[in-house]
Design a protein around this motif. Structure first.
Motif, PDB file in Angstrom:
ATOM      1  N   ILE A 147       1.804   9.341  -5.946  1.00 39.83           N
ATOM      2  CA  ILE A 147       2.276  10.700  -5.664  1.00 39.83           C
ATOM      3  C   ILE A 147       3.372  11.087  -6.659  1.00 39.83           C
ATOM      4  O   ILE A 147       3.423  12.209  -7.176  1.00 39.83           O
ATOM      5  N   TYR A 148       4.264  10.129  -6.940  1.00 43.81           N
ATOM      6  CA  TYR A 148       5.351  10.410  -7.870  1.00 43.81           C
ATOM      7  C   TYR A 148       4.796  10.681  -9.272  1.00 43.81           C
ATOM      8  O   TYR A 148       5.237  11.624  -9.959  1.00 43.81           O
ATOM      9  N   GLU A 149       3.839   9.917  -9.717  1.00 46.55           N
ATOM     10  CA  GLU A 149       3.264  10.106 -11.042  1.00 46.55           C
ATOM     11  C   GLU A 149       2.554  11.457 -11.140  1.00 46.55           C
ATOM     12  O   GLU A 149       2.655  12.166 -12.164  1.00 46.55           O
TER      13      GLU A 149
ATOM     14  N   TRP B 275       0.834  -1.211   0.000  1.00 46.81           N
ATOM     15  CA  TRP B 275       0.000   0.000   0.000  1.00 46.81           C
ATOM     16  C   TRP B 275       0.864   1.254   0.000  1.00 46.81           C
ATOM     17  O   TRP B 275       0.615   2.200  -0.761  1.00 46.81           O
ATOM     18  N   LEU B 276       1.889   1.259   0.848  1.00 46.93           N
ATOM     19  CA  LEU B 276       2.776   2.411   0.902  1.00 46.93           C
ATOM     20  C   LEU B 276       3.506   2.601  -0.426  1.00 46.93           C
ATOM     21  O   LEU B 276       3.694   3.728  -0.906  1.00 46.93           O
ATOM     22  N   ALA B 277       3.919   1.489  -1.006  1.00 48.59           N
ATOM     23  CA  ALA B 277       4.610   1.591  -2.297  1.00 48.59           C
ATOM     24  C   ALA B 277       3.671   2.149  -3.367  1.00 48.59           C
ATOM     25  O   ALA B 277       4.065   2.980  -4.209  1.00 48.59           O
ATOM     26  N   GLY B 278       2.384   1.712  -3.333  1.00 48.23           N
ATOM     27  CA  GLY B 278       1.403   2.230  -4.298  1.00 48.23           C
ATOM     28  C   GLY B 278       1.155   3.701  -4.111  1.00 48.23           C
ATOM     29  O   GLY B 278       1.070   4.475  -5.091  1.00 48.23           O
TER      30      GLY B 278
ATOM     31  N   SER C 140       3.576  14.409 -13.712  1.00 48.05           N
ATOM     32  CA  SER C 140       2.607  14.930 -14.696  1.00 48.05           C
ATOM     33  C   SER C 140       2.421  16.439 -14.561  1.00 48.05           C
ATOM     34  O   SER C 140       2.306  17.175 -15.557  1.00 48.05           O
ATOM     35  N   LYS C 141       2.377  16.955 -13.345  1.00 45.89           N
ATOM     36  CA  LYS C 141       2.262  18.391 -13.139  1.00 45.89           C
ATOM     37  C   LYS C 141       3.493  19.113 -13.673  1.00 45.89           C
ATOM     38  O   LYS C 141       3.401  20.198 -14.259  1.00 45.89           O
TER      39      LYS C 141
END
Length: 344
Positions: free
Chosen positions: A326-328, A318-321, A332-333
Motif C-alpha cells: 500500500i505504501y509503495e 502478511w500485514l507487514a507485506g 508511486s501515485k
C-alpha cells in the motif's frame, strides 16, 4: 527424676507421710512411661507434671483425715475391670481375649493397657470418662475402619499405641484433639493406605511417629515436615511408589535431621525398575529423569505454543507485506502526479 510439687498444707505428720508416699508412687509410674517412649524425662514430665501436681478436692475433701482418704483410695483400687490387674493409676488388661472395651475402669486411671486382645471398637463416650488418661496401649487388637473423633475426650493423652491393628486411613479428625500427644505408633497396619495431608496438623508436640510396615504408597512431605518437635520417624517396609511426585519427600528425608530407624529397609516397591533401591540412590535417579522428562501434556503444550507462534508470525509478516505494498502504491501515485504537473 525430680517432680516439683508443692505439698498441701497439712499440720499432721501422717498427712505429710501421705504426700511423700504419693510422690514415690508418681516416680514409679513415670519411669516405665519414659522408658517406653524413649524420650528425655524433661519432655515427658513437662506434659505429665500438671496432671499429678494438681490437688484433687474430690480425693482429699476438706475435713477428712488422711486415714479416711486412704480408705477412699483403697476402695477405688478395688473397683477394677474383670480379668484385668490394677495398680496405682494403672489398669492392665493385656492378653485377656477381651472382645469389647472393659467396663468399670477407675476414673482416675492414667495408664491403660489393652494390648493383645480382640477389641474391634473404642467407644468415645467411655473413653471420655477417663479425662486424665495419658498412656493408652491398644496394640495387637482388631481396631479398624473409622476412628474419627474417637479420642475427643482424652485430650491429655501423651502416648498412644495402635500398632498391629486393622486401621485403613488417618484423617484430620482422627487425632486432631490430642494436643499433648508425644508418641504415636500406628505401624504394622497392613490395611493402612492413606494418611491425609493435614492428619497431624494439631499434634505439634509429636516427637515419635511410626508408620512402618503398612500399606502406604505415598506420604505428603508437609504431613511430617511441619511437625516442629518430630525426632523419630519409622517408614520401613512400606509399599512406596517412587515416582516424580514422591521426589520431594525423598529429598526431604535425605536432608532432614530426623532419625529413621531401619533406614536400609526404607526402599521403593514400585516401579519395578526401582524396586528394593534405597532412598539416596532413588533420589539420584529421579532427579535425572523427573527434571528432564517431558510428559504428554508437556508435548501438547509445546505444539500449541509453536503453532501459535507460527500463526502469529505469519499474520504479522502478511500485514507487514500488505502495508508495504500500500505504501509503495501510494508513493508511486504521488510521483506520477508530480511528473504530470511538471510537464504541464
Amino acid at each position: 527424676m525430680h517432680v516439683s510439687c508443692a505439698p498441701p498444707a497439712e499440720s499432721s505428720s501422717r498427712s505429710a507421710s501421705k504426700v511423700a508416699a504419693l510422690l514415690l508412687k508418681l516416680g514409679s509410674f513415670c519411669k516405665p512411661l519414659i522408658q517406653r517412649c524413649h524420650l528425655a524425662p524433661s519432655v515427658i514430665m513437662e506434659k505429665l507434671q500438671p496432671l499429678f501436681c494438681t490437688r484433687n478436692p474430690a480425693r482429699f475433701p476438706a475435713g477428712r483425715s488422711a486415714k479416711e482418704s486412704g480408705m477412699g483410695m483403697a476402695s477405688e483400687r478395688i473397683n477394677c475391670p474383670r480379668s484385668c490387674s490394677c495398680q496405682y493409676l494403672e489398669v492392665n488388661c493385656t492378653g485377656q481375649q477381651l472382645q469389647e472395651f472393659p467396663e468399670a475402669i477407675p476414673l482416675d486411671t492414667r495408664q491403660l493397657i489393652l494390648a493383645a486382645n480382640n477389641i474391634s471398637y473404642l467407644p468415645a463416650v467411655e473413653l471420655s470418662f477417663l479425662a486424665d488418661l495419658v498412656y493408652l496401649d491398644c496394640k495387637k487388637n482388631l481396631l479398624g475402619h473409622d476412628l474419627d473423633f474417637t479420642f475427643i475426650g482424652v485430650a491429655k493423652l501423651v502416648y498412644l499405641d495402635l500398632s498391629f491393628n486393622n486401621l485403613t486411613q488417618v484423617t484430620f479428625s482422627t487425632f486432631s484433639h490430642l494436643l499433648s500427644l508425644v508418641v504415636l505408633k500406628i505401624s504394622d497396619n497392613p490395611s493402612l493406605v492413606a494418611i491425609e495431608k493435614d492428619a497431624f496438623a494439631n499434634n505439634t508436640w509429636l516427637s515419635h511417629l511410626d508408620v512402618s510396615r503398612t500399606g502406604l504408597t505415598f506420604l505428603d512431605t508437609s504431613t511430617v515436615q511441619d511437625l516442629p518437635n518430630l525426632r523419630f520417624l519409622g517408614l520401613s517396609n512400606n509399599l512406596w511408589h517412587c515416582n516424580c511426585s514422591f521426589l520431594d519427600f525423598i529429598t526431604w528425608m535425605t536432608e532432614s535431621n530426623i532419625h529413621f530407624p531401619d533406614a536400609d529397609d526404607v526402599t521403593c516397591y514400585t516401579p519395578e525398575s526401582l524396586r528394593a533401591l534405597e532412598m539416596p540412590a532413588v533420589e539420584a535417579q529421579l532427579h535425572s529423569s523427573c527434571l528432564i522428562q517431558l510428559y504428554k501434556q508437556d508435548y501438547i503444550f509445546l505444539c500449541l505454543a509453536g503453532f501459535c507462534i507460527f500463526f502469529a508470525g505469519t499474520m504479522a509478516a502478511w500485514l507487514a507485506g500488505v502495508c508495504a505494498v500500500i505504501y509503495e502504491v501510494h508513493i508511486s501515485k504521488g510521483e506520477e502526479r508530480e511528473e504530470e504537473e511538471t510537464v504541464t
